[in-house]
Design a protein around this motif. Sequence first.
Motif, PDB file in Angstrom:
ATOM      1  N   GLY A 100       0.738  -1.602  -0.152  1.00 17.26           N
ATOM      2  CA  GLY A 100       0.125  -0.125  -0.392  1.00 17.26           C
ATOM      3  C   GLY A 100       1.087   1.441  -0.206  1.00 17.26           C
ATOM      4  O   GLY A 100       0.217   2.119   0.235  1.00 17.26           O
ATOM      5  N   LEU A 101       1.737   1.253  -0.097  1.00 24.25           N
ATOM      6  CA  LEU A 101       2.615   2.120  -0.535  1.00 24.25           C
ATOM      7  C   LEU A 101       2.933   3.065  -2.022  1.00 24.25           C
ATOM      8  O   LEU A 101       3.678   1.825  -2.623  1.00 24.25           O
ATOM      9  CB  LEU A 101       4.374   2.375   0.106  1.00 24.25           C
ATOM     10  CG  LEU A 101       3.875   1.993   1.868  1.00 24.25           C
ATOM     11  CD1 LEU A 101       5.402   1.845   2.608  1.00 24.25           C
ATOM     12  CD2 LEU A 101       3.416   3.632   2.385  1.00 24.25           C
ATOM     13  N   THR A 102       3.150   3.665  -2.437  1.00 26.94           N
ATOM     14  CA  THR A 102       4.224   4.150  -3.025  1.00 26.94           C
ATOM     15  C   THR A 102       5.093   5.162  -3.176  1.00 26.94           C
ATOM     16  O   THR A 102       5.221   6.010  -1.932  1.00 26.94           O
ATOM     17  CB  THR A 102       3.840   6.073  -4.331  1.00 26.94           C
ATOM     18  OG1 THR A 102       1.994   4.735  -4.502  1.00 26.94           O
ATOM     19  CG2 THR A 102       4.334   5.966  -5.125  1.00 26.94           C
ATOM     20  N   VAL A 103       6.575   5.024  -3.144  1.00 27.89           N
ATOM     21  CA  VAL A 103       7.348   5.543  -2.837  1.00 27.89           C
ATOM     22  C   VAL A 103       8.263   5.945  -3.582  1.00 27.89           C
ATOM     23  O   VAL A 103       8.954   5.676  -4.493  1.00 27.89           O
ATOM     24  CB  VAL A 103       8.511   4.175  -3.061  1.00 27.89           C
ATOM     25  CG1 VAL A 103      10.276   4.548  -2.076  1.00 27.89           C
ATOM     26  CG2 VAL A 103       8.207   2.795  -1.032  1.00 27.89           C
ATOM     27  N   GLU A 104       8.379   7.194  -3.624  1.00 23.18           N
ATOM     28  CA  GLU A 104       9.535   8.033  -4.435  1.00 23.18           C
ATOM     29  C   GLU A 104      10.519   8.566  -3.708  1.00 23.18           C
ATOM     30  O   GLU A 104      10.945   8.775  -2.417  1.00 23.18           O
ATOM     31  CB  GLU A 104       8.529  10.061  -4.616  1.00 23.18           C
ATOM     32  CG  GLU A 104       7.230   9.666  -4.880  1.00 23.18           C
ATOM     33  CD  GLU A 104       6.887  11.033  -4.868  1.00 23.18           C
ATOM     34  OE1 GLU A 104       6.359  11.810  -4.783  1.00 23.18           O
ATOM     35  OE2 GLU A 104       5.493  10.975  -5.562  1.00 23.18           O
ATOM     36  N   TRP A 105      12.168   8.226  -4.683  1.00 22.19           N
ATOM     37  CA  TRP A 105      13.052   8.147  -4.313  1.00 22.19           C
ATOM     38  C   TRP A 105      13.716   9.354  -4.614  1.00 22.19           C
ATOM     39  O   TRP A 105      13.558   9.900  -5.826  1.00 22.19           O
ATOM     40  CB  TRP A 105      13.869   7.052  -4.446  1.00 22.19           C
ATOM     41  CG  TRP A 105      14.042   6.418  -5.600  1.00 22.19           C
ATOM     42  CD1 TRP A 105      13.342   6.030  -6.637  1.00 22.19           C
ATOM     43  CD2 TRP A 105      15.463   7.321  -6.491  1.00 22.19           C
ATOM     44  NE1 TRP A 105      13.887   5.747  -7.979  1.00 22.19           N
ATOM     45  CE2 TRP A 105      15.439   6.693  -7.684  1.00 22.19           C
ATOM     46  CE3 TRP A 105      16.442   7.948  -5.982  1.00 22.19           C
ATOM     47  CZ2 TRP A 105      16.062   7.025  -8.530  1.00 22.19           C
ATOM     48  CZ3 TRP A 105      17.476   8.029  -6.755  1.00 22.19           C
ATOM     49  CH2 TRP A 105      17.248   7.324  -8.410  1.00 22.19           C
ATOM     50  N   ARG A 106      15.046   9.918  -3.723  1.00 23.73           N
ATOM     51  CA  ARG A 106      15.616  10.770  -4.697  1.00 23.73           C
ATOM     52  C   ARG A 106      16.952  10.541  -4.470  1.00 23.73           C
ATOM     53  O   ARG A 106      18.002  10.326  -3.355  1.00 23.73           O
ATOM     54  CB  ARG A 106      15.052  12.265  -3.551  1.00 23.73           C
ATOM     55  CG  ARG A 106      15.316  12.460  -2.357  1.00 23.73           C
ATOM     56  CD  ARG A 106      14.410  13.568  -1.919  1.00 23.73           C
ATOM     57  NE  ARG A 106      15.410  15.081  -2.529  1.00 23.73           N
ATOM     58  CZ  ARG A 106      14.916  16.007  -2.823  1.00 23.73           C
ATOM     59  NH1 ARG A 106      13.907  16.653  -2.256  1.00 23.73           N
ATOM     60  NH2 ARG A 106      15.949  17.666  -3.091  1.00 23.73           N
ATOM     61  N   SER A 107      17.357  11.412  -5.200  1.00 22.48           N
ATOM     62  CA  SER A 107      19.318  10.827  -4.937  1.00 22.48           C
ATOM     63  C   SER A 107      20.036  11.502  -3.974  1.00 22.48           C
ATOM     64  O   SER A 107      20.010  12.867  -3.792  1.00 22.48           O
ATOM     65  CB  SER A 107      20.030  11.310  -5.985  1.00 22.48           C
ATOM     66  OG  SER A 107      21.747  10.663  -6.251  1.00 22.48           O
ATOM     67  N   ILE A 108      20.874  11.452  -3.057  1.00 22.03           N
ATOM     68  CA  ILE A 108      22.111  12.477  -1.792  1.00 22.03           C
ATOM     69  C   ILE A 108      23.131  11.718  -2.032  1.00 22.03           C
ATOM     70  O   ILE A 108      23.498  10.651  -2.336  1.00 22.03           O
ATOM     71  CB  ILE A 108      21.087  11.687  -0.760  1.00 22.03           C
ATOM     72  CG1 ILE A 108      21.439  10.211  -0.234  1.00 22.03           C
ATOM     73  CG2 ILE A 108      19.324  12.789  -0.619  1.00 22.03           C
ATOM     74  CD1 ILE A 108      20.935  10.183   1.249  1.00 22.03           C
ATOM     75  N   PRO A 109      23.787  13.392  -1.944  1.00 22.18           N
ATOM     76  CA  PRO A 109      25.120  12.893  -2.137  1.00 22.18           C
ATOM     77  C   PRO A 109      26.045  12.266  -1.380  1.00 22.18           C
ATOM     78  O   PRO A 109      27.370  11.922  -1.252  1.00 22.18           O
ATOM     79  CB  PRO A 109      25.657  14.490  -2.442  1.00 22.18           C
ATOM     80  CG  PRO A 109      24.277  15.109  -1.630  1.00 22.18           C
ATOM     81  CD  PRO A 109      23.537  14.043  -1.645  1.00 22.18           C
ATOM     82  N   GLY A 110      25.157  11.736  -0.015  1.00 20.41           N
ATOM     83  CA  GLY A 110      26.219  11.743   1.695  1.00 20.41           C
ATOM     84  C   GLY A 110      24.921  11.357   2.423  1.00 20.41           C
ATOM     85  O   GLY A 110      23.825  11.929   3.012  1.00 20.41           O
ATOM     86  N   VAL A 111      25.778  11.295   3.817  1.00 24.24           N
ATOM     87  CA  VAL A 111      25.528  10.584   4.815  1.00 24.24           C
ATOM     88  C   VAL A 111      24.564  11.994   5.767  1.00 24.24           C
ATOM     89  O   VAL A 111      23.656  11.942   5.768  1.00 24.24           O
ATOM     90  CB  VAL A 111      26.037  10.093   6.036  1.00 24.24           C
ATOM     91  CG1 VAL A 111      26.045   8.506   5.507  1.00 24.24           C
ATOM     92  CG2 VAL A 111      27.594  10.736   5.903  1.00 24.24           C
TER      93      VAL A 111
END
Length: 356
Positions: A100-111
Amino acid sequence: MTWLGEQLGRIADDMPERDLAARALEIHQRRRRNFMALTAAAVVVVTVLAATVAVRALPAEPRAAAPPPEQSTITVGMMTTLESVPVVVALNKGYFKEEGLTVEWRSIPGVAAAVSLAESGIADLAQTDYATVFTANEAGKKFKIVSSLHQAAPGSFAIAVDTKSKIRTVTDLKRKRVAISGLSGLGQLTLTAVLKRAGLTLGDVRLAVVPDSDMLRVLGKGQVDAALLAEPLINVGREVKRVRIVADPMTQEFANLYTGGMMATDEWVREHPRTVAAFQRALVKAQRLIATNPQQMRDALYRFARVPQKWAAGVAFGSYPAHLDLTELQRVADLARAYKLIKHPVDVRNTVVKGG
């Protein structure tokens, strides 16, 4: 000879003749009562077994569907490293949709970016290393580890230099510029340990914070002298003949170390328990799939990080634990304190979300 005759013969020598018949009759009646009692007990046992089989034969009630997540669309911050593969597989296989989840991901450069994105609410969950969570919480922030991602293997991290570099050993790094993806996290922790083994300290090198995606470029241009790389960058660098490995930080007390997981703020976790549980279930499906079919990892690297299939085959990857082993996680916390990344002891049980 009948049973009664046998009994008479056996006791004839010990009893007076006049009592012989009476005693034999008594024995016969007692044996008959015992036999009838045994028969009754057997009937009871058979009846109970039959009832049990009948109950088991009834169709099982369907499992109740999990309650829907409080937040059906979530944003997840990820780095283009080996650790993020389970999230990619869960996306590709539709496991999040099943929960039941829609996951939108975004790239991140680091922690460091992961911390700020999660804290600001731009990302609901973010990829991190565990050492970063411990240092952030000691600094007054409130993060929880939601899920495990990756456990290192030999070769999955490396201190590397350009192939033309004159640096041959860790000792040669003195007064050199070394790139890591973030301060106060796993990169700083492992680099500190490697330097210490060579008789150096962190103060003997100059640190440069560089996003993972830029590591090979700055190394090739001579903007840094060495870099702490994570797969798949290590194998990509080897394939294009741009890097040479100086040291593997995941040895000795760092062997098989837990390196990455997913985190969220304590507040978001409290307000979205069903969403967290749905995310965890989907990720576990992906991790179990990778465990049985490692090709899923290599396919994910191609789709996510654009690593050619022939190069992905040579990537050194560890394992993707479906659930956190608290003993292994405590090892990370203890190493962070031993190498003075944090000042105070950490009880990791207070940091992990149930089911992670």
